[in-house]
Design an enzyme around this catalytic site. Sequence first.
Site, PDB file in Angstrom:
ATOM      1  N   SER A   1       0.852  -1.189   0.000  1.00  0.00           N
ATOM      2  CA  SER A   1       0.000   0.000   0.000  1.00  0.00           C
ATOM      3  C   SER A   1       0.886   1.236   0.000  1.00  0.00           C
ATOM      4  O   SER A   1       1.978   1.234   0.597  1.00  0.00           O
ATOM      5  CB  SER A   1      -0.889   0.021   1.244  1.00  0.00           C
ATOM      6  OG  SER A   1      -1.519   1.285   1.377  1.00  0.00           O
TER       7      SER A   1
ATOM      8  N   TYR B   1      -2.338  -1.250  10.150  1.00  0.00           N
ATOM      9  CA  TYR B   1      -2.390  -1.497   8.706  1.00  0.00           C
ATOM     10  C   TYR B   1      -1.136  -0.943   8.027  1.00  0.00           C
ATOM     11  O   TYR B   1      -0.479  -1.655   7.256  1.00  0.00           O
ATOM     12  CB  TYR B   1      -3.642  -0.847   8.117  1.00  0.00           C
ATOM     13  CG  TYR B   1      -3.782  -0.988   6.621  1.00  0.00           C
ATOM     14  CD1 TYR B   1      -4.176  -2.193   6.046  1.00  0.00           C
ATOM     15  CD2 TYR B   1      -3.519   0.082   5.763  1.00  0.00           C
ATOM     16  CE1 TYR B   1      -4.302  -2.325   4.673  1.00  0.00           C
ATOM     17  CE2 TYR B   1      -3.650  -0.040   4.390  1.00  0.00           C
ATOM     18  CZ  TYR B   1      -4.041  -1.248   3.847  1.00  0.00           C
ATOM     19  OH  TYR B   1      -4.163  -1.383   2.481  1.00  0.00           O
TER      20      TYR B   1
END
Length: 237
Positions: free
Chosen positions: A132, A146
């Site tokens: 990401s 995350y």
Amino acid sequence: MSGFEGRSVLVLGGSRGIGAAIVRRFASDGAKVLFTYLSSPDDAEVLAAETGSEALRADSGDRDALIALIGSLGPLDVLVVNSGILGAGDPLDIPPDEIDRLFRINIHAPYHAAVAAARTMPDGGRIIFIGSANADRMPMAGLAAYSASKSALQGMTRGLARDFGARGITVNVVQPGPTDTDMNPAEGPLKDVMHGFMAIKRHAKGSEIAGLVAYLAGPEAGIITGAAYNIDGGFAA
Ligand code: NDP
């Protein structure tokens, strides 16, 4: 041009979103595609029928089952680890077990899957993680675990690239920015906030992420390894 005829590709987490776009791309390029799913059997069945791929139920959070599954599949030319969960919220409120499960799916599974696949992967194989842009830029609260999990993939990518480089196996991480999926719908409530961080103010399409994955898996990318690629409309720029 297709280019993946006769190649065996496994996509972990392929039933929906970016993973489904990757399945579609490799299938249309002629590969023999296998993909895993967990909670979306109907989506998996429809996608398998549409693309001629094979759906396998496997929880990326179950280490031993995942290692056994990959060991049972025979040599893979390409492994894509896409399965990932978000786990957003105030860290003071999120139960520790939820964080541990996020780390199992987002960090442990990529590592163990890559090692299991590398045991039988032929020389010149490809391992690609879906990370990401939050690995490089985390401009919002509530996503510490995350973003930590996605940053971990960068170190894993560099290390495994060294481990498998002598065999011509490349290891790279593709880092999307906001991409239109169930996890992050283009018309979701955070749309304007996220677009405010971007130079190109729109969500990516899954097919755009799949295009970069296909490039990294293809014959022109054999010298690219240990690298992290943002594909994020400038989110992390
Ligand atoms: P979605 O939530 O839309 O889809 C997630 C996919 O992963 C589904 O196919 C799901 O399968 C599968 N999956 C999740 N957990 C497991 C598990 N434990 N075992 C097996 N499969 C699992 O997410 P996206 O498509 O948006 O995201 C895909 C990847 O891209 C993730 O790693 C995410 O972190 C990353 N990413 C996404 C961005 C975005 O904006 N969308 C931005 C940056 C990165 P099932 O439904 O069958 O359980």
